[in-house]
Scaffold this active site. Structure first.
Site, PDB file in Angstrom:
ATOM      1  N   ARG A 481       0.953  -1.214   0.036  1.00  0.00           N
ATOM      2  CA  ARG A 481       0.061  -0.038   0.209  1.00  0.00           C
ATOM      3  C   ARG A 481       0.858   1.235   0.172  1.00  0.00           C
ATOM      4  NH1 ARG A 481      -4.968  -0.795  -1.725  1.00  0.00           N
ATOM      5  NH2 ARG A 481      -5.597   1.336  -0.502  1.00  0.00           N
ATOM      6  N   VAL A 482       0.448   2.231  -0.706  1.00  0.00           N
ATOM      7  CA  VAL A 482       1.310   3.478  -0.836  1.00  0.00           C
ATOM      8  C   VAL A 482       1.108   4.088   0.495  1.00  0.00           C
ATOM      9  CG1 VAL A 482       1.154   3.814  -3.099  1.00  0.00           C
ATOM     10  CG2 VAL A 482      -0.746   4.884  -1.794  1.00  0.00           C
ATOM     11  N   ASP A 483       0.242   4.040   1.269  1.00  0.00           N
ATOM     12  CA  ASP A 483       0.047   4.453   2.708  1.00  0.00           C
ATOM     13  C   ASP A 483       1.071   3.615   3.636  1.00  0.00           C
ATOM     14  OD1 ASP A 483      -1.529   2.274   2.970  1.00  0.00           O
ATOM     15  OD2 ASP A 483      -3.408   3.420   3.590  1.00  0.00           O
ATOM     16  N   ASP A 484       1.619   2.495   3.214  1.00  0.00           N
ATOM     17  CA  ASP A 484       2.487   1.797   3.821  1.00  0.00           C
ATOM     18  C   ASP A 484       4.087   1.987   3.255  1.00  0.00           C
ATOM     19  OD1 ASP A 484       0.421  -1.183   4.530  1.00  0.00           O
ATOM     20  OD2 ASP A 484       0.841   0.702   5.724  1.00  0.00           O
TER      21      ASP A 484
END
Length: 613
Positions: A481-484
């Site tokens: 995930r880009v939020d990861d």
């Protein structure tokens, strides 16, 4: 792709190309683009070349039965249960085994033919909070549950969870009049089950009073089929709505080709029926193909870590589909639990849920599959309904850890932060540029959030929320995930990339990486590491793990902190709850939130106790 007579388009042809057609010219091997595809609208001008695409006028389209390629079967009538069960019986397969059932104990098993399945119901369970939210959203007339089940040696009191959910939903203004409860005597007796007489009814007491056959309810292809909730960045779960016709076609087709399904196959997906994998690839996809499905109610390490392979041999399983989390867990327990069983029936393996790191892929391929079973490493989402990027087992070479190429008709693109498509070898944000049949239609009750979350970040694309790299051969590598994604001194580092480097260390069984605030670098890398059984914690090992990351990725990706983890906080489906790990890493222990949905909530206390080790 050429013109109708096989010739290539003439040089110097108009550059008025259709974006969605042009994208189809990219072959899986990365062979390059097609040029010179023209488009005209019927009634506006005449086609000048054989390769022109002639489009109808807007007035004609507005009144056509099928008015747009983005409308999947709107106006069509169907019924997915009929296609999954009745149709197989009518085609002469009523006596074929539809489902094998393997219980918690090795001695517990059963089976259902397609004819018998027509008369039965399948159950699944949720946490109280999750169920209450679904009840409030959907306002059902009744809830169906089981009184209890066992997972290994641990009983799970499902009806207690439902009772708590019904109390919570009533507080929020939604009252359910009937709770239909199936008695599972091996887990809990009737007399030990909490009961509310005016609301609760035993399934076994009423089901025999009703006919097993009813008329098929034909529905519109775009009528809602089910809601599934997926986590969001705000912490509020999103109710993903799937409809009937397109989802049915997509799950049936992706199952058939991604697993190279044959009518003689015995198929086992280890996912819980309550999640999207359970819907698409335990239930609908396989049954729509008339497959024989194995459903397992226990845990993969009970009574020991050889249970999976015992089951494979018992039922002659040919297709085995599981999560990297399970693969890494079984790796940790050692190869002897695998090699004591034959597994010769296996011919296709599959991976789902997260990117599988190369070392786990190789173990899965070499040890479980005896270096002869291709691995369908599938990338998809709750929102997509089915596989989007996946190997076709007999079609092209695989690379350990790569989801390879897109499924038929799927058009993934990688874009930069400005939303510009990047060609060739690159890394960026994974988007989809054309609709597909299995796509979800909205977020239930919040269409604005649907548009904002998935379509506004990059105009004209469906934004997956995932990062992706494409190598020089055109293979896709999901980076999480880009939020990861952690931004360390200007370097964007995917957590999955660091986790893969850590797990490549021979003494690391599993790893989860989160970002923490760093006064110099902006963000630092905080790694939770689970070691192979019997390996002691040591400062030397800590340094060795950090060096493994430095060697594979670079010094900028070296973890600032290695946190020893006897286990990781996971949901019952095996998903790591990174939200909890972030709070532990940031020492925000009073903000951990609800941990009741974890498979083992006690893991959180263990991690907190080891914070300073």
């Amino acid at each position: 792709m050429g013109t109708a007579n096989g010739e290539q388009p003439a040089a110097g042809a108009s550059s008025d190309k259709l974006r969605h057609v042009e994208s189809m010219s990219q072959l899986p091997s990365g062979a390059g683009k097609i040029s010179g595809i023209n488009a005209v609208v019927l009634g506006e001008s005449l086609a000048a070349e054989e390769n022109d695409l002639v489009f109808p006028s807007p007035e004609f389209s507005a009144n056509a039965l099928v008015s747009s390629p983005k409308e999947w079967f709107k106006g069509g009538k169907t019924n997915i249960c009929y296609n999954a069960v009745d149709r197989n019986i009518e085609s002469g397969n009523g006596d074929k085994i539809a489902m094998y059932w393997e219980g918690n104990e090795p001695s517990e098993d059963g089976k259902l033919t397609y004819s018998e399945l027509l008369d039965k119901v399948v159950f699944a369970g949720f946490s109280a909070d999750s169920l209450a939210q679904r009840i409030v959203d959907c306002k059902p007339k009744l809830v169906i549950t089981c009184n209890a089940v066992k997972r290994g040696v641990k009983p799970i009191f499902l009806k207690d969870i439902v009772d708590a959910a019904l109390v919570e939903s009533e507080r929020n203004g939604v009252s359910v009049g009937l709770c239909l409860t199936c008695e599972n005597q091996s887990a809990m007796k009737r007399e030990d089950t909490k009961w509310k007489a005016e609301r609760d009814v035993w399934w076994q007491d009423v089901v025999t009073k009703f006919p097993t056959k009813c008329d098929v309810e034909w529905v519109d292809a775009e009528d809602p089929l089910f809601l599934l909730y997926t986590s969001g960045s705000t912490g509020k779960p999103k109710g993903v709505l799937h409809t009937s016709g397109g989802y049915m076609l997509y799950t049936a087709t992706t199952f058939k080709y991604a697993f190279d399904y044959k009518p003689t196959d015995i198929y086992w997906c280890t996912a819980d029926c309550g999640w999207i994998t359970g819907h698409s690839y335990v239930t609908y996809g396989p049954l729509l193909n008339g497959a024989t499905v194995l459903v397992f109610e226990g845990t993969p390490n009970y009574p020991d870590s050889g249970r999976c392979w015992d089951i494979v041999d018992k039922y002659n399983v040919t297709i085995f589909y599981t999560a990297p989390t399970l693969v890494r867990s079984l790796m940790r327990d050692g190869t002897e639990y695998v090699t004591r069983y034959s597994r010769k029936s296996l011919r296709v393996l599959g991976s789902v849920g997260e990117p599988i790191n190369p070392s786990a892929w190789r173990w899965f391929y070499n040890i479980v599959g005896d270096s002869r079973c291709p691995i369908s490493d599938t990338w998809w989402q709750t929102e997509t309904g089915g596989f989007m990027i996946t190997p076709l087992p007999g079609a092209w070479p695989q690379k350990p850890g790569s989801a390879t190429f897109p499924f038929f008709g799927v058009q993934p693109v990688i874009v930069d932060e400005k939303g510009q498509e990047i060609e060739g070898e690159c890394s960026g944000y994974l988007c989809i540029k054309k609709s597909w049949p299995g796509a979800f239609r909205t977020l239930y009750g919040d269409h604005e959030r649907y548009e904002t979350t998935y379509f506004k970040p990059f105009a004209g694309y469906y934004f997956t929320g995932d990062g992706c790299s494409r190598d020089k051969d055109g293979y896709h590598w999901l980076t999480g995930r880009v939020d990861d994604v952690i931004n360390v001194s200007g370097h964007r580092i995917g957590t999955a990339e660091v986790e893969s480097a850590l797990v490549s260390h021979p003494q690391c069984a599993e790893a989860a990486v989160v970002g923490v605030e760093h006064e110099v670098k902006g963000q630092g890398i905080y790694a939770f590491v689970t070691l192979v059984d019997g390996v002691p914690y040591s400062e030397e090992l800590r340094k060795s793990l950090i060096m493994a990351v430095r060697n594979q990725i670079g010094a900028f990706a070296a973890p600032d902190k290695i946190h020893w983890a006897p286990g990781l906080p996971k949901t019952r489906s095996g998903k790591i709850m990174r939200r909890i790990l972030r709070k532990i890493a940031a020492q925000q222990l009073d903000e951990l939130g609800d941990t009741s949905t974890l498979a083992d909530p006690g893991v959180v206390d263990q991690l907190i106790a080891l914070s300073d080790c």
